[in-house]
Design a protein around this motif. Structure first.
Motif, short mmCIF file in Angstrom:
data_model
loop_
_atom_site.label_atom_id
_atom_site.label_comp_id
_atom_site.label_asym_id
_atom_site.label_seq_id
_atom_site.Cartn_x
_atom_site.Cartn_y
_atom_site.Cartn_z
N ALA A 269 26.65 58.95 48.46
CA ALA A 269 25.40 58.84 49.21
C ALA A 269 25.57 57.96 50.45
N ALA A 270 24.79 58.26 51.47
CA ALA A 270 24.76 57.44 52.68
C ALA A 270 23.68 56.38 52.54
N ASP A 271 23.71 55.39 53.42
CA ASP A 271 22.71 54.31 53.36
C ASP A 271 21.29 54.85 53.38
N GLU A 272 21.04 55.82 54.27
CA GLU A 272 19.67 56.31 54.41
C GLU A 272 19.18 57.11 53.21
N ASP A 273 20.10 57.53 52.34
CA ASP A 273 19.69 58.29 51.15
C ASP A 273 18.85 57.46 50.20
N ALA A 274 18.91 56.13 50.34
CA ALA A 274 18.14 55.24 49.46
C ALA A 274 16.78 54.88 50.03
N ASP A 275 16.44 55.44 51.17
CA ASP A 275 15.15 55.12 51.78
C ASP A 275 13.99 55.42 50.82
N ALA B 124 25.04 55.75 63.83
CA ALA B 124 24.66 57.12 64.15
C ALA B 124 23.25 57.44 63.66
N VAL B 125 22.68 58.50 64.23
CA VAL B 125 21.35 58.96 63.84
C VAL B 125 21.41 59.55 62.43
N PRO B 126 20.60 59.06 61.48
CA PRO B 126 20.60 59.63 60.13
C PRO B 126 20.17 61.09 60.14
N HIS B 127 20.60 61.81 59.11
CA HIS B 127 20.35 63.25 59.04
C HIS B 127 18.87 63.59 59.19
N ALA B 128 17.99 62.82 58.58
CA ALA B 128 16.56 63.13 58.58
C ALA B 128 15.95 63.13 59.97
N TYR B 129 16.61 62.49 60.94
CA TYR B 129 16.04 62.36 62.27
C TYR B 129 16.85 63.09 63.34
N GLU C 218 8.54 67.87 56.64
CA GLU C 218 9.65 68.50 55.92
C GLU C 218 10.99 67.99 56.44
N ALA C 219 11.11 67.86 57.76
CA ALA C 219 12.37 67.39 58.35
C ALA C 219 12.68 65.97 57.93
N VAL C 220 11.64 65.13 57.84
CA VAL C 220 11.83 63.71 57.54
C VAL C 220 11.97 63.44 56.05
N PHE C 221 11.11 64.08 55.25
CA PHE C 221 11.02 63.73 53.84
C PHE C 221 11.63 64.75 52.88
N ALA C 222 11.99 65.91 53.37
CA ALA C 222 12.49 66.95 52.47
C ALA C 222 13.76 67.60 52.98
N SER C 223 14.67 66.78 53.51
CA SER C 223 15.93 67.33 54.02
C SER C 223 17.13 66.50 53.57
#
Length: 337
Positions: free
Chosen positions: A231-237, A52-57, A187-192
């Motif tokens: 945490a989700a996988d993308e949270d460690a980006d 699925a599409v990660p939250h940031a995107y 903000e959507a990509v790096f601060a959400s």
């Protein structure tokens, strides 16, 4: 090649677009940018992903139209595979039974497609999608611009990685003129992110240590850390980049436990330290300053092996630095994944 991609698009009608598992900013931004390009040409197209599409995107134009599926379950004239090192990276069943167009900016990518368009001078695949717009005569719409801009800022680290070039800024400038709002996109990509990212970050950073030279750092992310924080996988980006903010650290490895004694490993470096060569020893790849691979063994065994190889890479770079500094400025630009 670009000309082959243009010819295919002009002659065919029905397409699918996909990218690697655990999609990121460049893979999704580029996939959706290509989606809007093909829509502008009145093609029948959809984006399919295994994950699925990660939250940031999720705010990207077209993100809600991404179809999550375990395999290529429909008939297409061609499938565009974006930013994948080999045909297995999308994780889609029966992908190899279709005509595949391989589009990537990593020099280590296998030529697995019927058509292979590889441009290692591009800062991101998004930059290549922008060039494809020009080649096909498609006007860069606000939807395309927002997707491609997201690809650029994520793969260049907001324009501060070594893959950022004059061309990157020229493309970004046109995207902003088209209607992209840089602060809103950033903000959507790096601060959400959710609070679980902070909790996971604290746990991972607490494991950070350096080797005896102080130039190589290593961190661990255990399965228990991710489970306990929710945490989700993308949270460690981006975690792997933090030790590089220390002046003397030149290479970093982050080992993420994905199965017992199996670690998905991110490698990052500065300057001439080539971590792609290190990753290739384990069947991985990437760019000079950003690469990935999978390690096996106990935690200590895996760490010792990767730290030893990174130390050798740092020593090699330092030994050559004085004699290759001039050449490095004129060499082919490499990008960050």
């Amino acid at each position: 090649m670009l000309s082959q991609v243009v010819e295919l698009i002009e002659s065919k009608r029905r397409f699918a677009i996909t990218s690697h598992i655990r999609p990121d900013g460049d893979s999704l931004g580029s996939s959706l940018g290509l989606y809007w390009l093909l829509r502008a040409l009145e093609k029948d197209v959809e984006v399919i992903m295994r994950d699925a599409v990660p939250h940031a995107y999720q705010q990207l134009p077209g993100a809600k139209q991404v179809r999550v599926t375990p395999g290529v379950d429909q008939s297409y004239d061609a499938v565009f595979v974006i930013e994948c090192s080999d045909i297995s990276r999308p994780g889609l069943i029966d992908l190899d039974k279709h005509l595949v167009v391989n589009i990537d900016h990593h020099s280590t990518t296998a030529l697995f497609g019927t058509i292979n368009w590889i441009d290692s001078t591009a800062s991101a695949v998004g930059e290549m999608i922008y060039n494809l717009c020009k080649a096909t005569g498609v006007r860069v719409t606000k939807e395309i611009a927002e997707c491609v801009y997201t690809a650029l800022i994520t793969d260049t680290g907001s324009f501060h990685y070594s893959n950022t070039t004059e061309r990157t800024f020229k493309v970004a400038s046109e995207l902003v003129r088209t209607g992209v709002r840089p602060a809103k996109t950033a903000e959507a990509v790096f601060a959400s992110y959710p609070w679980s990212r902070i909790q996971l970050m604290g746990a991972v950073l607490s494991t950070a240590r350096r080797d005896s030279t102080g130039r190589v750092a290593v961190m661990r992310q255990t399965a228990e850390m991710q489970q306990s924080t929710g945490a989700a996988d993308e949270d460690a980006d981006g975690f792997v980049n933090y030790p590089l903010t220390v002046g003397e650290v030149e290479a970093v490895a982050l080992l993420k436990e994905c199965a017992p004694e199996t670690y998905r490993t991110s490698l990052r470096s500065k300057g001439d330290v080539n971590v792609a060569r290190v990753a290739e020893k384990f069947g991985g790849g990437g760019h000079r300053n950003a690469a990935g691979c999978t390690l096996k063994g106990t935690w200590d065994e895996a760490e010792q092996e990767i730290v030893s190889l990174l130390r050798e890479a740092v020593d090699r770079a330092n030994g050559l630095k004085d004699t290759t500094e001039d050449a490095s400025h004129s060499s082919e630009t490499e990008s960050v994944i």
